[in-house]
Design a protein around this motif. Structure first.
Motif, PDB file in Angstrom:
ATOM      1  N   SER A   1      73.836 120.471  57.680  1.00 28.50           N
ATOM      2  CA  SER A   1      72.212 120.320  57.765  1.00 28.50           C
ATOM      3  C   SER A   1      71.903 121.325  56.855  1.00 28.50           C
ATOM      4  CB  SER A   1      71.826 121.212  59.133  1.00 28.50           C
ATOM      5  OG  SER A   1      72.699 122.372  59.297  1.00 28.50           O
ATOM      6  N   THR A   2      70.441 121.290  56.458  1.00 30.65           N
ATOM      7  CA  THR A   2      69.832 121.990  55.616  1.00 30.65           C
ATOM      8  C   THR A   2      70.104 123.378  55.815  1.00 30.65           C
ATOM      9  OG1 THR A   2      68.119 120.230  55.597  1.00 30.65           O
ATOM     10  CG2 THR A   2      67.496 122.459  54.262  1.00 30.65           C
TER      11      THR A   2
ATOM     12  N   HIS B   1      72.774 115.527  53.793  1.00 33.46           N
ATOM     13  CA  HIS B   1      72.648 115.899  55.268  1.00 33.46           C
ATOM     14  C   HIS B   1      72.444 114.764  56.231  1.00 33.46           C
ATOM     15  CE1 HIS B   1      68.397 114.960  53.846  1.00 33.46           C
ATOM     16  NE2 HIS B   1      68.404 114.916  54.953  1.00 33.46           N
TER      17      HIS B   1
END
Lengths: 237, 539
Positions: free
Chosen positions: A38-39, A195
């Motif tokens: 994820s970010t 992502h």
């Protein structure tokens, strides 16, 4: 196949914020490995450390069995034979397409620079764009120029930071096809940060899943990782 | 906001046009008039050989000053923005000091330094004007070029580093990308130095701008002065046109921006030597003249001089510091007025600047930016002459004979800077924040007061500080227009320059400098308080 890139107990942070602590993993040579997470999980930072644009606070990084960072050693980005496609592509706005691709070769005083540049333009079917400036190109065309610029220098490793994130679905498909061709045509290790787990299904040979805490949750062959329960939970599959 | 906003903008626009632009247009048109007839006669003298030669010499000196300043400023700007030299922020602030102080003060200070060193014969020498102006104006290129380096997209540099050395990346990638900054620095310094009058007058160096001033104030040759002013103005405007788009954006006036963060160049073993070199340079170009000024200011009058005898007889001693005390006596009456007018000027400037900035950012009303820029770039003396020609008539006497003319001078000279600083600040705040307040029922005043203003407070205050200090030190225009019976700090000093003993002149400049530094320190303390006192910034 010997590992092309090795992270050994690497720690890194920005100021007081620790991004990862004693991170270890291996990336196999001549394969396309997706760094998935994820970010904010540190994927881009890992890429930057491989490129030599960030220096680990602790630990060691090896590229093709050579220590490039850690224990007082540091090899500059220009000497690592690594290419990096930035997320915003970072094309030099005051250079034409041809000069963007040629500049690195000219710095190395390559004799056949012009020939290599034209070959690369032909490889990506962008010869007609040679005299244009980056702002005159579409997003997909800029993407291809960025790829050509890195590949003309014949890197052993090509790092790609979310290369498809700014493209529409049609261009994504085109660039993905080029990625798959790259794997076959060039003798090169590809590390691809994303992502979006759907990118991995099409492109990856291996996947490394990074958690929000900057830890390796899963790593291995694509099929193994995709089938893992943890992967399915993380991505809601 | 629609009708009210447009009315407000229209009113502010009209105000600025009437106050500052109309005098310039009127003056320009009047230069073609002689006894009611249209004529080019006023321009005949301007194109005489001696005048053209004077203009040429002035341009050459200004170009050299601009080149030297840009080189010095460029090198220092690069060091403080791109390397890991210690104390870079402190150096940046420390080197800015000459920008906030009238060049005239540094002229007196350097004369004192040369006097202490036994160097004389500076009168009439172009070199001394070149020397002082270069050291006074280099902070401007430093600011512009440092901002330009900082604003280069980090990835562009790093893409270059993947294949080339730092040096190659600097000269092949970074410098070409910011060449506008170099040209703009050169042009700005050129315009400032060719327009500056006080330093040249102090050292009796003939320049085109000082000739305009003398023609107007000493010979009452208004027509000739205006014609010469027009020529100077056209030169400045022509230069501005080259980098018009860059000046319109003025990215160097973006306060508090860190640009795209870029890895600083590691100086390693050179870190301390470079820091020491910067420090040495600062000591020599800024601290040394202040020290020279202080030395002369506090020095006792010459032995056996009448002044000294009088002090001993009347006060029984206290020769040391006599000049400073005397300077304080002379200047104290004008200090409150100077500070007050500067504060009023800065306030009006910031209000007008905010309106222009808001509409430029939110409504894309950019057409007036060019007018603000032109008025800003007009040589100070020329603007002063234009104000006199326009306001010196019975119906406008209430303006002409009052402090209002001084405020108008300030507004015309500095609104551009304030509007650009605030424009950058407003530009960083997404419009969606105001729009969501609008949806929540907030009135325009509430949106600006409760939503926008807290977010741009730093920028607003920075604009106020810059405007205040510039107003406090302004002399080029105000010396032409100040009403009889009143005086301001820089005017009092400038008018006394040739009739005042050297020690007393040093004392007056020293006092003025200390007042300016004290004001700057207080204002920066306030700015730091505002900057830090924002817990939401940590989110």
């Amino acid at each position: 196949m010997e590992a092309s890139i090795v992270f050994e107990n690497v720690s890194f942070g920005y100021g007081k914020k620790k991004l990862f602590e004693e991170l270890s993993f291996k990336i196999s040579g001549n394969k396309l490995t997706c760094l998935l997470g994820s970010t904010g999980s540190g994927k881009t930072t890992i890429l930057r450390m491989i490129a030599g644009l960030e220096i680990p606070a602790k630990g060691k990084i090896y590229i093709n069995e050579k220590l490039v960072a850690g224990e007082g050693a540091f090899i500059s980005p220009a000497e690592r034979k690594v290419g990096l496609i930035f997320q915003d592509l970072a094309l030099w706005p005051h250079f034409t397409v041809q000069k963007n691709i040629a500049w690195g070769l000219k710095n190395k005083k390559a004799d056949d620079a012009d020939e290599k540049v034209f070959d690369m333009l032909d490889t990506f079917n962008i010869r007609s764009l040679a005299d244009r400036y980056p702002h005159e190109l579409s997003g997909g065309q800029q993407q291809l120029v960025a790829l050509a610029r890195s590949l003309v220098l014949e890197p052993k490793i090509l790092l790609l930071d979310e290369p498809l994130s700014n493209l529409d679905s049609k261009m994504k498909s085109v660039v993905m096809d080029y990625m798959l061709e790259l794997k076959q045509q060039f003798d090169i290790t590809l590390v691809y940060v994303t992502h979006d787990h759907r990118d991995t299904e099409e492109l990856a040979d291996e996947i490394i899943l990074i958690t929000e805490n900057g830890e390796v949750a899963l790593a291995g062959e694509k099929e193994t990782v995709l089938a893992a329960a943890e992967f399915k939970i993380q991505f809601g599959i | 906001m629609k009708l009210t906003g447009k009315l407000l903008y229209g009113f502010v626009l009209f105000l600025f046009l009437v106050l500052a632009v109309a005098p310039l247009v009127f003056t320009f048109l009047s230069s073609f008039s002689n006894e009611g007839q249209f004529t080019f006669k006023n321009y005949e003298a301007v194109f005489q050989k001696d005048k053209l030669l004077l203009l040429w010499n002035s341009c050459v000196i200004a170009a050299l000053i601009a080149a030297i300043s840009t080189i010095i400023g460029g090198v220092i700007g690069w060091i403080i923005s791109k390397t890991d030299v210690p104390l870079s922020t402190i150096f940046k602030l420390a080197f800015l000091l000459p920008l906030f102080v009238s060049p005239y003060y540094f002229a007196v200070a350097w004369k004192d330094v040369f006097s202490i060193l036994g160097i004389s014969g500076l009168q009439g020498k172009n070199g001394i004007v070149l020397f002082i102006h270069s050291l006074c104006y280099f902070p401007l290129p430093m600011l512009i070029i440092a901002a330009a380096f900082t604003n280069i997209n980090r990835n562009i540099i790093e893409a270059g580093l993947m294949t080339a050395s730092r040096v190659r990346v600097l000269f092949s990638l970074e410098v070409p990308l910011i060449k506008q900054a170099f040209f703009s620095s050169f042009i700005l310094v050129f315009i400032l130095s060719i327009s500056e009058v006080a330093v040249a007058t102090y050292f009796l160096v003939p320049t085109f701008a000082s000739d305009i001033f003398i023609q107007f104030s000493a010979f009452y040759n208004h027509a000739g002065a205006i014609a010469s002013s027009t020529l100077l103005l056209l030169i400045c405007l022509a230069l501005l046109a080259f980098e018009y788009s860059y000046f319109m954006k003025a990215p160097f006036l973006s306060i508090g921006t860190k640009g795209n963060p870029t890895n600083k160049i590691q100086l390693k073993t050179l870190r301390i030597p470079v820091m020491l070199a910067l420090l040495a340079f600062w000591v020599v170009v800024i601290l040394l003249p202040i020290f020279g000024l202080a030395y002369q200011a506090f020095k006792a009058p010459p032995e056996f001089s009448q002044v000294r005898q009088n002090i001993i007889e009347t006060e029984g001693g206290g020769e040391t510091g006599f000049y400073v005390k005397r300077a304080l006596d002379l200047l104290l009456p004008v200090i409150p007025e100077s500070l007050l007018y500067a504060a009023i000027g800065a306030s009006v400037i910031c209000i007008l600047g905010f309106v222009f900035a808001y509409f430029a950012q939110r409504k894309s009303y950019h057409f007036f930016d060019a007018v603000l820029l032109v008025v800003f770039a007009i040589p100070a003396t020329v603007f002063g002459i234009a104000l006199i020609k326009f306001y010196n008539r019975p119906v406008l006497d209430s303006v002409y004979s009052s402090f209002l003319i001084i405020v108008i001078a300030y507004v015309g000279r500095f609104t551009f800077i304030a509007s650009k600083v605030m424009s950058h600040a407003i530009g960083k705040v997404p419009f969606s924040l105001e729009q969501s307040a609008m949806l929540a029922g907030a009135s325009p005043l509430q949106r600006i007061g409760k939503i926008l203003f807290p977010l741009i407070a730093e920028g607003f205050f920075a604009a106020f500080i810059i405007s205040f200090v510039f107003c406090l030190g302004e002399v080029g225009t105000t010396i032409v227009v100040y009403p009889p019976g009143s005086s301001l700090l820089p005017i009092k000093i400038a008018t006394a320059m040739h009739s005042t003993p050297e020690g007393l002149m040093s004392g007056m400049v020293f006092v003025a400098l200390m007042i300016t530094l004290a004001a700057l320190t207080l204002l920066f303390a306030g700015y730091s308080f505002i900057s830090k006192n924002k817990s939401w910034k940590q989110a």
